[in-house]
Structure formats: C-alpha cells, structure tokens
Motif scaffolding. Structure first.
Motif, PDB file in Angstrom:
ATOM      1  N   LEU B  84      58.419 -11.976   0.211  1.00 47.72           N
ATOM      2  CA  LEU B  84      57.465 -11.433  -0.766  1.00 47.72           C
ATOM      3  C   LEU B  84      56.612 -12.586  -1.290  1.00 47.72           C
ATOM      4  O   LEU B  84      56.065 -13.348  -0.510  1.00 47.72           O
ATOM      5  N   ARG B 288      63.800   2.368 -13.947  1.00 45.29           N
ATOM      6  CA  ARG B 288      62.429   2.392 -14.482  1.00 45.29           C
ATOM      7  C   ARG B 288      61.896   3.824 -14.581  1.00 45.29           C
ATOM      8  O   ARG B 288      61.164   4.163 -15.490  1.00 45.29           O
ATOM      9  N   PRO B 316      61.741  -4.794 -18.238  1.00 48.05           N
ATOM     10  CA  PRO B 316      61.471  -5.540 -16.998  1.00 48.05           C
ATOM     11  C   PRO B 316      62.046  -6.956 -17.017  1.00 48.05           C
ATOM     12  O   PRO B 316      61.403  -7.883 -16.572  1.00 48.05           O
ATOM     13  N   GLN B 323      63.782  -6.701  -9.764  1.00 48.20           N
ATOM     14  CA  GLN B 323      63.121  -6.717  -8.453  1.00 48.20           C
ATOM     15  C   GLN B 323      63.066  -5.313  -7.850  1.00 48.20           C
ATOM     16  O   GLN B 323      62.029  -4.889  -7.350  1.00 48.20           O
ATOM     17  N   SER B 326      60.472  -3.394  -9.563  1.00 45.85           N
ATOM     18  CA  SER B 326      59.093  -3.875  -9.653  1.00 45.85           C
ATOM     19  C   SER B 326      58.182  -2.719  -9.211  1.00 45.85           C
ATOM     20  O   SER B 326      58.605  -1.854  -8.440  1.00 45.85           O
ATOM     21  N   PRO B 327      56.958  -2.675  -9.725  1.00 46.84           N
ATOM     22  CA  PRO B 327      56.166  -1.450  -9.532  1.00 46.84           C
ATOM     23  C   PRO B 327      55.891  -1.112  -8.075  1.00 46.84           C
ATOM     24  O   PRO B 327      55.707   0.050  -7.731  1.00 46.84           O
ATOM     25  N   GLY B 328      55.874  -2.112  -7.201  1.00 45.85           N
ATOM     26  CA  GLY B 328      55.626  -1.836  -5.790  1.00 45.85           C
ATOM     27  C   GLY B 328      56.811  -1.189  -5.092  1.00 45.85           C
ATOM     28  O   GLY B 328      56.663  -0.629  -4.009  1.00 45.85           O
TER      29      GLY B 328
ATOM     30  N   ASN C 384      48.739  -4.953 -11.214  1.00 38.50           N
ATOM     31  CA  ASN C 384      49.493  -6.113 -10.743  1.00 38.50           C
ATOM     32  C   ASN C 384      49.157  -6.258  -9.253  1.00 38.50           C
ATOM     33  O   ASN C 384      49.392  -5.343  -8.462  1.00 38.50           O
ATOM     34  N   PRO C 387      52.708  -6.383  -6.527  1.00 34.21           N
ATOM     35  CA  PRO C 387      53.629  -5.442  -7.169  1.00 34.21           C
ATOM     36  C   PRO C 387      55.028  -5.397  -6.575  1.00 34.21           C
ATOM     37  O   PRO C 387      55.909  -4.778  -7.161  1.00 34.21           O
ATOM     38  N   GLY C 389      58.407  -6.892  -6.019  1.00 33.51           N
ATOM     39  CA  GLY C 389      59.205  -7.984  -6.564  1.00 33.51           C
ATOM     40  C   GLY C 389      58.402  -8.698  -7.632  1.00 33.51           C
ATOM     41  O   GLY C 389      57.189  -8.505  -7.759  1.00 33.51           O
ATOM     42  N   GLU C 390      59.086  -9.523  -8.397  1.00 32.55           N
ATOM     43  CA  GLU C 390      58.337 -10.308  -9.383  1.00 32.55           C
ATOM     44  C   GLU C 390      57.564 -11.392  -8.665  1.00 32.55           C
ATOM     45  O   GLU C 390      58.086 -12.036  -7.762  1.00 32.55           O
ATOM     46  N   PHE C 415      56.311 -10.370 -18.199  1.00 38.83           N
ATOM     47  CA  PHE C 415      57.109  -9.443 -17.394  1.00 38.83           C
ATOM     48  C   PHE C 415      56.745  -7.991 -17.690  1.00 38.83           C
ATOM     49  O   PHE C 415      56.645  -7.165 -16.788  1.00 38.83           O
ATOM     50  N   TRP C 416      56.570  -7.672 -18.967  1.00 40.71           N
ATOM     51  CA  TRP C 416      56.193  -6.301 -19.317  1.00 40.71           C
ATOM     52  C   TRP C 416      54.873  -5.910 -18.668  1.00 40.71           C
ATOM     53  O   TRP C 416      54.722  -4.812 -18.130  1.00 40.71           O
ATOM     54  N   LEU C 418      53.319  -7.288 -16.082  1.00 40.70           N
ATOM     55  CA  LEU C 418      53.387  -7.223 -14.620  1.00 40.70           C
ATOM     56  C   LEU C 418      54.082  -5.948 -14.171  1.00 40.70           C
ATOM     57  O   LEU C 418      53.635  -5.269 -13.242  1.00 40.70           O
ATOM     58  N   ASN C 419      55.183  -5.611 -14.830  1.00 40.07           N
ATOM     59  CA  ASN C 419      55.949  -4.462 -14.355  1.00 40.07           C
ATOM     60  C   ASN C 419      55.207  -3.151 -14.566  1.00 40.07           C
ATOM     61  O   ASN C 419      55.276  -2.243 -13.737  1.00 40.07           O
ATOM     62  N   TYR C 420      54.503  -3.027 -15.670  1.00 40.95           N
ATOM     63  CA  TYR C 420      53.889  -1.737 -15.971  1.00 40.95           C
ATOM     64  C   TYR C 420      52.410  -1.650 -15.619  1.00 40.95           C
ATOM     65  O   TYR C 420      51.777  -0.622 -15.836  1.00 40.95           O
ATOM     66  N   ASP C 422      50.678  -0.783 -13.235  1.00 41.74           N
ATOM     67  CA  ASP C 422      50.826  -0.056 -11.978  1.00 41.74           C
ATOM     68  C   ASP C 422      49.714   0.981 -11.820  1.00 41.74           C
ATOM     69  O   ASP C 422      49.797   1.864 -10.981  1.00 41.74           O
TER      70      ASP C 422
END
Lengths: 460, 460, 460
Positions: B84, B288, B316, B323, B326-328, C384, C387, C389-390, C415-416, C418-420, C422
């Motif tokens: 990744l 999530r 998160p 991981q 994560s959104p993907g 992000n 998306p 993985g971090e 982190f918030w 990046l994660n959301y 989407d």
C-alpha cells in the motif's frame, strides 16, 4: 362545543333508550353517561354465570344477551371445516358433572361453578380410587381457595378443577365420577356487528367470548365492545366503517381470518380488548408493524386520557393479535388491556369475579375507545392554500385585536395547522409534534376550512 | 444438550489431546475445559521472554511456539517490498546491549530485559558522557520501578529504556554503550491459519505478535486466538471459513491487506483482539460501519456472557482495525478487548507481566469467542411455511396438553421464530427482539425445521 | 495561530478604525476585541430612545444610526403594495401625545416615553370621561411600575399604555386626549447589507427594527448583527456571501420574502436573532427541517462556546423564522436568542432597558456568530487520496519520532480526517463524530492538503 353544551349532552344520554343522533366529536361525552356505564355492568352480571367454551351453547347464550343491545350477524361453522392450518373442532356441551364421595356427597359439583370441569372434558361415568382420580384434578396450591380454569381442546381428556383446600380434604377411598358432556360434530359459533361508514376502510375490534364464569378476562372486553358498538350506531356521518367480532380465542380468530382473508385489506386498524375493567392503568400492545395509524391514534388517545398507561412492543403471544399479526397477514392490529392477564393472580381462576371490575375503570375504557374513534374519524392531511408566509388571519376575522405578549392558545392551534399542512403531515402528526389535544386541532382545522385557507388533501 | 451431557463433555475435554469431533453448538463448552485454559497460560509463559519486534527472529520464534498447537502458513516478505502506501522495513535483530559505568558494571542490561533497548535501535558502540547518554534514555517518572516500551521503527535512532529509580542513580561520568543489533535487508514475517468451511465467507481474527516481553498486550490475544483456532479445528460441518493472522502491528496488517486486497470481499466479519486477559469487563469497539453482522453477533454474545461489557463506537485509532477499516477497505472489522491499552498504567511497560493475566478472564474471552462463532454459524433467515395464522403445533406433537396460564418458555421460542421468519428477520434479529438466548432460538428453529413449518431462506 | 499571535491580534483591533484585513479563522478573536464590544453598547444607547414602529421615521432614524458602521441598501415599499397574502399598511408617524387632567397636567406624556402610546394609534383630539378613557388604557397590574408595549397595526384604534401605579392615581373627571399622529399612505422601510463571497450561497441574518424604546428585544440583535457585518467586511477571501436584513417584524419579512422569492434558493442557512444580550444561556430554535447545515453549524459552535445552551425544536410561532419557515418556503432558517421573549417579565415593557444587557453576554453572542461563520466557511467534504490502509505519515514528516503510548492530539485529528474523508462525511460530520473542535480539524485538514493526502471534493 362549550362545557355547558357538554354537560347538557351528558345529562340527555343517561341511557341508550333515547333516539337522538350525535356528531362523532360528541361520542366520548356520550359514552361517559352514567346510563351507559350501568348497561355495561348489567351485561357483565348477566353474562357471568354462563358456562362458555370455544364452541357450544354457552357461546350462543352469550351472543343472545349481547343482542339485547346490538343486532349481531351470527355465524355457525361446522365441525371439521378446515380453517387455515386448523380444523374446526367438535362442539362441546355439558349438562352436569360431579365427583361423589363414598357417602354420596357431591364433593365437586359443576352446578356450583362451571369452572369445576376442565373445558372440553369428554363424557365420563365411573368409579375411581382417589389416587386415580388425582391424575385428573387441578388446583392452585398458592391460592388454596380459588378454582383454576383449565381446558383440553385438542387432546381428548377429562378433569376437574377445585380449590386446593377442598382437594386436601379428599379422603382415600372410591369416588363416583360423572361428566355428562357431549363432544360431537356441531358448530363453532361467533357473532359479528358491522356498521358501514362512507368508506369501506374499517376499524376492527375483536373480543373473545369463550371464557366461562370469569369477568375481567374477558366479560370486561365484551361489555366495552358492545356498548361502543351501540353508541357508535348513534353517530351521524361516520367516515369509517366499524366491525365488532365476538369470537372464541385462537380458533375463533383463525376461523374468522380464514373466511375473510380476501377482505382484510380493508382493515385500517384493529385491536383485541381484554382485562379492561380492573384497577390498573392502560396498556397498549403495539401492532407488529409498530407505527401504524391505529398505534398512533391509540397512543394519542392514551396521552390525552389523563390515565397512566404503558406501551408494549409487539410479542407473538397474548390474545387474538397473534393471529391478525401472523406474518402472512401482518395486519395493523394491537391489543388493549389494563392489567395483563399473566400479571394478576386472579386471572384464569374463580377469583376473576365481578368484584374485580371497577365501574369507573370500565367506563374509562369505553371513553378511551370513543376517543380512538374520534381520532381515526378526524385524522387526515390538509393543504394550506396560502403556504408562502403566514396568511393574514386578521383580515379574515380570526386574530386578536390589540397585540400583547402571549398568543392565545386558539391562535397557536391555527399556526400549527397552517405550518404543517404541507401535504406531508396529518392532523395526528401535528398533534404529536405540537402536543396539543387532537380535538382542539381538529376544531381549528374546521375554522381554517371555513376561511378557505385549508383544504383536505385528496385521498387521505 | 442437557446439563449432564454438558458436564460430561467438559470432563472429556480436559485438553486437546483427544481426537473427538464436536458440533459447533458444543464449542463454548469445549472451550471452557480446564485443560484448554492451561494451554493458554502455558503458551503465554513460553512466549513471554522473547524479544519481539515488527520483524526479526523474535517473531519467528513466536510463530514456532504457536505451531505447537496449530499449523501455520508462514509468510516472509522481503524488506523494500511496497505494501500500500508503505514499504516493508529492514529486518531488525539484536543479540546483546548494555550500558557500562566507569567501574565496568552493566547499569543497563538487555540480558535482564529486552525492554531495555528501544526497538529498532541501530548498532552502537561508543563512549558517552552522561549528559549525552541521557538524550537516549527513556523512563516513566510516575512509575519509577517500571521500564517503558519504546521503539523507533521508521526513524533510525537508538536508545535505552530503564526504571526511573535506576536512571536517578546514574552518576556523572563516561559510559560505555553497546547495542549489538543489526538492521539489514531481510524479511517481515507473519503467520496465518485458515480453516475452510462449506462456504468461503470467513471470520478473520487478527492478533499482533510484535510486542516484546509483555503479556496482556498482547500475548493474551495470541493465546485466545491460538486456542480458538485449535478448538475450531475439532468442529464438524463448519459452515463458515475461519482465518487467524498473527502479524506485527500496523505494518503487518498493511502488508496483509496489500497482499490480500482481492479477497477481502470474503470477510464476513472480523476483529483484532488484545488486552483480553486482565481483570476488566469486555469492550467491543464497533466496526466503522457500526451495525454489521459481526457487530451484532458480538453484542449478542456479550449480552449472554453474563459479564460486564461496554460498547465503543469506532474511532480511527487503536489497533489493526485502523487498517481494515480505512475508508478504501471499510471492512466489517472491530476490536475486542477488556481494559483498553491506554486505560491501564502497566500497558507498554515492564509491569505488563503474567501476573496481570487472570486465568478465568482469559478463559472467559475464549468462551466469548466460541459463542461468537456459534452465533455466526447459526445465524440466518428462515421462512415460516404456514404464515397465515399460527400453525397448529398440537397436531405436530409440540404443544402442551392441558392449557394453563403461562406458556412454557420453549413454546415462546417457537412463536417468536414462526412470527418473525418472514424472510426479513434473521435469527439474530429475533434474538435481539425477543431477548431470548440465541442458542435456545437456534434449537427451536431446529425443532420447527423437523416439522417442515420452517425452511431456510435461500442465499442467507 | 499561536496564543501569542491571538492576543496581539486582539490588541490590534480594539476598534474598527484600523483597516487591516483578516483571515476568516481570525474572525472570532477579532470580534472579541474590547473596542467592538464598546461599539455595540454605543449603538444600543443611541438607538434606545427612538420611537420605532413597523413603518415610519423611527425605522429610518434607526437605519441611519446603523449606517455609521455599515452601508445599507434602503428599501421603501409603498403602502398598499401586495406582499404575499398581506398588504403594506399605511405609514405611521407621531409627533406628540398626551392625556391632560382637569388641572391641565400631562398625566400621560409621550415625550417621557414613546411606549405610552399604543403603536399605530390613529390621531385623536377630544375630551373623555375617565370611564370612557379607561377603555383605551393598558397596564400590567403584576408589575405596577412598568409601561407595557401595545400596538394595533391592522385594526384602526388608539390607546395609551402606562404604569399601573399611575393608572390607579387617575381621578374621576374629564381628560383632554391628544394623539398627534398620522396614519397615511407612505412606505414601509427596511435596510439590507450584502457581502458577496466567492459563491452566491448565502447566510441570511434577519433582525427586527420595529420595537420602540426597548433593548434586549431587539436592539441587542440589531447591535450584534451590525457589528458582525462590520467585522465580516474585513475578512479576506470569504467563500460564502452574507446578507443582513434590518426589517420590521412579520410584515417586514413577508415583504422581503415577497420581493426576493425568486432568490431564496441561494439561502444556505439563516436565522433571526433577538433577546441576545441578557444574562441567560443561548437557545437555538431549530429550522423547520431540523437537521440542516445551519442547524449543525450552530450546534457545533454552541458546543464549543463553553456557554450553557438549549436546543428547541421548531414551532410555528416566535419571530421572523415563522415566515421563512412557512411551508411554501421551508428555508433552513432558525432563531438564535438567549432568554426567550415570553420567558422574562420585562419583555415588551418599559423595563427592557439598557440595564438588562450584560456587555459580556452581548460580546459572547457576537463571538458565537463569528464561530458560526467560521464553521460555515470551513465546512466541506474532502477525499483521502490514499484510502487503502493508513498513509505513512512519518515519511511525510508529520509523525512523532519515538513511539510512546498516547498519540498526540494533533495526530488524532489527522487520523479522523483521513478515515472519514471518504466523500460521504463533511468536516462538520467529523467534528460531530470525533467531538474535536471544528477549528482544530480544519487546521489538520490544511496540513493534509499540503501533503496531497487530502483533496477537496468537487461541488461541496
């Protein structure tokens, strides 16, 4: 309607003998008349001693007494008829039954209470040792003075129920046992009362009429349903249709559903009603769908009743709502009661006597039902014909003259209705949002309709 | 399964040496055997001293000890591999490390605890004045007896961790510093155990294996996952597939996701598990998405566990759920723990010893996991084949004979399942609505399936 | 922006005379400057004595004083103009009014307080016996020292308001009554201030300017809106447009809506503001839709304000939100106040004096409005770009070096986001979920945008 006209209405209707017609808005007051309450108590007193079961002459006698107040359409369904997954059972009738001791004394005697015999007991004539007999005896040790109510509808058997105190007095020895019953092909009997309104959508109220010699469960329900039906007959211009069914538990509603499956789509709402005359607060057991119009109308009526009440989510056991809410029907059908049958010790025993009934609670139940009817009749959606900005009420003569700080309550009703009559919200929605009494809002809607600011939304 | 057969089952399985297969319904009982608990404690004791990090021989030794109980598929991913957004780092190994004072005494000694060296410290050999050395020393002043756990994976650096009490004793002067480590191209190592069921849908459990010489975080998770895997191997006719991954934190799950991205659609649910052996109640950190089947299965198992528990909404950060969620990917993946790592002072210190582990709590975690498996295996939707009215249970031999006031619990289970098996509601839905134990409802569904009144809904 | 730069900003802007431009993130601090607070109090003091009504020169004088701080576009709408369901009324002006007793003493005197005359009183010149006069006198018996505020806009009438104590002193006899007013064709006057941003979507703030000689209702709202407008003028690169309307109650908003109906789609959010300077906590009365962006922005600002606050559901009465939220417009328009007008006795009386205003509360209201602006300006959705993985923050220079147990707050913000980010969640969503301050998240989004890990989602 002013307070004055309400009291005069109440005085005019001390009983049902006068023939005057009323508006639906007057129904709750009409139902609260003293004479109506007396009719309910008289009906319970007359029905009390009858030996009812799920079939047989006890049901027929019960329907005959109800017919003193409302005409019933009677249905007689032959034994053996297939009804959904079930079969109409044989008809059971009983003339006499007793257990005699060695001295010839009737130690258990059907003539004293029909609860002494297990419902649907097959005919018996014989002599039994106490030990053999005991396998057929039922008592309630925790309540040693009470006779339990037992039945064996679908498994041929026989038995006697008695007070545990009397059971303990039985001496060893031989007993003569007689059950002079018949279990033969016959009919299942039920009665129906239908009031046609201007639409076919109907409210269905179902009460069970199979319990022998017990009052709260369910002569209370029978009395309230009968008098509601009688009072509704007086209402002018009913919008909805109303159907009352007087049926035996389980097999009765299954039979009714089997014969009326094609028409259940007309049921806009319904409920079974039982245990409605005791000293407890109300409980509404929601329909399986949970948020139908009947649920919301009943909740609105309960909020406005001033009585304590509880709401229960649907559970797939209880009374006839089990059948109406089976997944293949899933009708908007709930259950209305005061103290739940399993929550009072006297239920299904000889202690469920007329003394358990509180006249004011029975009367309160009838008024609640009348209020539910009022809400269902009045509910609907309207359209504000002047939706952009507030319409100027002053030029239409419905506004105060000198502006002061607190809007009058009546004006606030108008504002709620105008703002939410957008085609989305019904009067019941507005009552829920605003917390104002449904009837006040209905009246306010009437004022607005006269000005042309409000029109009914077609098809609601 | 009666209580008797349960105890006999429990006696039969004091350890894993016997080869008997079991039903999935027996799994929780099987997992609660004393022998299984002992295996977990033994595994933790053996794994405890190993100097683990995100790569290196410590991880390999750890996997070898796990392989005493379950066969692992090992993966060795070369340093430099793009995974990744990340790159597999160099492999770190360490043989010895110390700080010697002027008198030649090891005042900090890797041989006493591998926590003394900052993880991923580069090789060092030199002499430093105390003031210079101090820039590389880490302590916890509030807990002066504990050695902290520190690491510097992606920034080349070195350092020592020590008790603050010992830090304060360091005298001015010169110190000899040796870190005999290597940081070179090598591999990232992880292990995987896969149990194929009748469908490819899988439950994925991930535990991290990179923490050196600490127990609750996360040898507790490693032990529970390993023994759950071992016990699951014994289960006949598994419907689902199961995958257990033993990986280093963050880079491990990123590596795994990178290599398995094409197959994550098979993950029906999953969770990371850590800090699961301490004295606290359970916490389920939701996925999530928040209301997936794994969320609901875990909540059901928690409700029925009898233990205290909390539910946390997804955040998160935390463990490897970061991981997987994560959104993907946005997988139905949560995290199960007892006391959250940041909520107990011993976390990431030398005080996270085997003494923190309560055997009965560790055992409770395994039983909870077994219950989660049971629920996921048993869950599904059914169709009541007789949806109009209640089916007549009596004629199918599953009804009481003489009617009394309180329906038997077993009957109520049948009613719930019949009423809600409408193609919309799963067994888990019914457990949530009815509040009855999942397993009881599953058994009742089995009874109904035998009568033909219930059939599984295809495709669930 | 560090604390230091914030204080220096605050010192630099003691008043509006300096011409420096600011970033929107600086607006709340800018608005909290002492000089700005003084401007609000001065404006209220100057506006206080004016005899305002829904039309007439009092409104024009009011707008002139506001124009000392911001340029207004004035609108003069002729009497008789049809506006939605209403008609612009005649213009009312008054020069003098009094009631003289037999001794020629002015026992009620407009020159002492313009509240003494019922708003929109027609011209009167005559002699009345006390009993006749009393039909035109208004008092508040419970607060015998206060003069009530009364009006009769749409029903031609006249009257005087006075302290009940003074009313009780009136002796029998004849009184000379003069109301030197005019009620003639003229205009309804209102003012508007529009600040164009980079998009046409606008925030609309409406305050009423028709109440004579009263402060909290609503010179407090006028002052906060005026200074917010003045401060906003200084903000560089405004994204949104802003519109402030200074209008008479009810007929003013109806007139505005009538003339701007085609453009209301640009209103992204709005609110009326009144009673905002007293000692109470804040109340946000939600928009009719209840969960729009302005509702959520205000709630976020309230949460972060540190002040007590309440949320009210929409009701179809109150202030100008009634018109903006009429069903034909249904705009995202709420109402912001401290103590609701009906909830403090001084409302609509002479006791609503400058003493009711607490300078720090008035200042707090302005800062809250600035915070609402900040949130609306900053809100939006991002994507992000990594998306799965971090992303590895370390290699981008935004991660701590030596890993320790507690993530730094700043990292958690990253982190918030990046994660959301989407495509589904806005910054406001993330602020609600994470409970972190909006501004911190906005800053963190800025950090991520610089790295390319975050890009704005088009069209939000």
């Amino acid at each position: 309607m002013t307070t004055d006209s309400l009291s005069s209405l109440k005085e005019s209707f001390q009983d049902l003998s006068e023939e005057r017609l009323i508006e639906v808005a007057e129904l709750p007051t009409f139902c609260s008349a003293e004479g109506i309450g007396r009719e309910m108590l008289d009906l319970i007193a007359d029905l009390y001693p009858i030996c009812r079961s799920i079939t047989g002459n006890g049901v027929r006698q019960t329907l005959s007494l109800i017919e003193r107040l409302i005409p019933l359409q009677r249905h007689e369904i032959p034994s053996g008829t297939a009804v959904l997954d079930w079969t109409v059972p044989k008809e059971w009738n009983i003339r006499d039954a007793y257990v005699k001791n060695a001295r010839g004394e009737r130690v258990i005697d059907f003539q004293k209470s029909c609860l002494h015999v297990v419902g649907y007991s097959i005919p018996v004539r014989g002599r039994f040792q106490l030990s053999e007999l005991k396998e057929h005896l039922f008592t309630i040790p925790e309540h040693p003075d009470w006779i339990p109510f037992r039945y064996s509808y679908y498994d041929e058997n026989w038995g006697f129920c008695l007070a545990h105190h009397d059971f303990e007095k039985l001496e060893d020895g031989e007993y003569e046992v007689v059950i002079d019953s018949s279990l033969e092909n016959g009919h299942l009997t039920y009665g129906e009362y239908y009031l046609r309104g201007s639409v076919e959508d109907e409210l269905l109220i179902s009460v069970h009429v199979d319990h022998p010699a017990m009052c709260n469960d369910n002569l209370s329900g029978v009395a309230v349903a009968t008098l509601l039906a009688a009072c509704l007959t007086r209402v002018k211009n009913r919008h909805l249709s109303y159907r009352f069914v007087f049926i035996p538990t389980t097999i009765g509603s299954i039979t009714w559903l089997s014969r009326n499956a094609a028409n259940v789509g007309k049921i806009k709402g319904g409920f079974s009603m039982t245990c409605i005359g005791d000293s407890g607060g109300f409980t509404w057991k929601e329909t399986r769908r949970g948020d139908t119009e009947i649920d919301r109308a009943v909740k609105c009526a309960l909020r406005e009743s001033g009585e304590e009440y509880k709401l229960w989510e649907f559970t797939p056991f209880g009374f006839d709502e089990r059948q109406f809410c089976s997944p293949g029907f899933n009708l908007p059908f709930g259950c209305l009661f005061r103290t739940y049958s399993h929550h009072y010790a006297e239920n299904h025993t000889s202690a469920d006597t007329p003394d358990l009934i509180r006249p004011e609670k029975l009367a309160g139940a009838l008024v609640l039902c009348a209020k539910i009817v009022l809400i269902l009749e009045g509910n609907g959606k309207y359209l504000n014909t002047n939706p952009k900005g507030e319409p100027q009420l002053g030029k239409r003569g419905i506004y105060r003259k000198i502006g002061g700080p607190i809007p009058q309550a009546h004006l606030i009703h108008l504002f709620w209705i105008l703002n939410y009559s957008d085609g989305e919200h019904s009067l019941l929605d507005i009552a829920e949002k605003s917390k104002f009494p449904f009837e006040e809002l209905w009246k306010a809607a009437g004022v607005l309709r006269e000005t042309g600011l409000l029109i009914p939304l077609e098809g609601t």
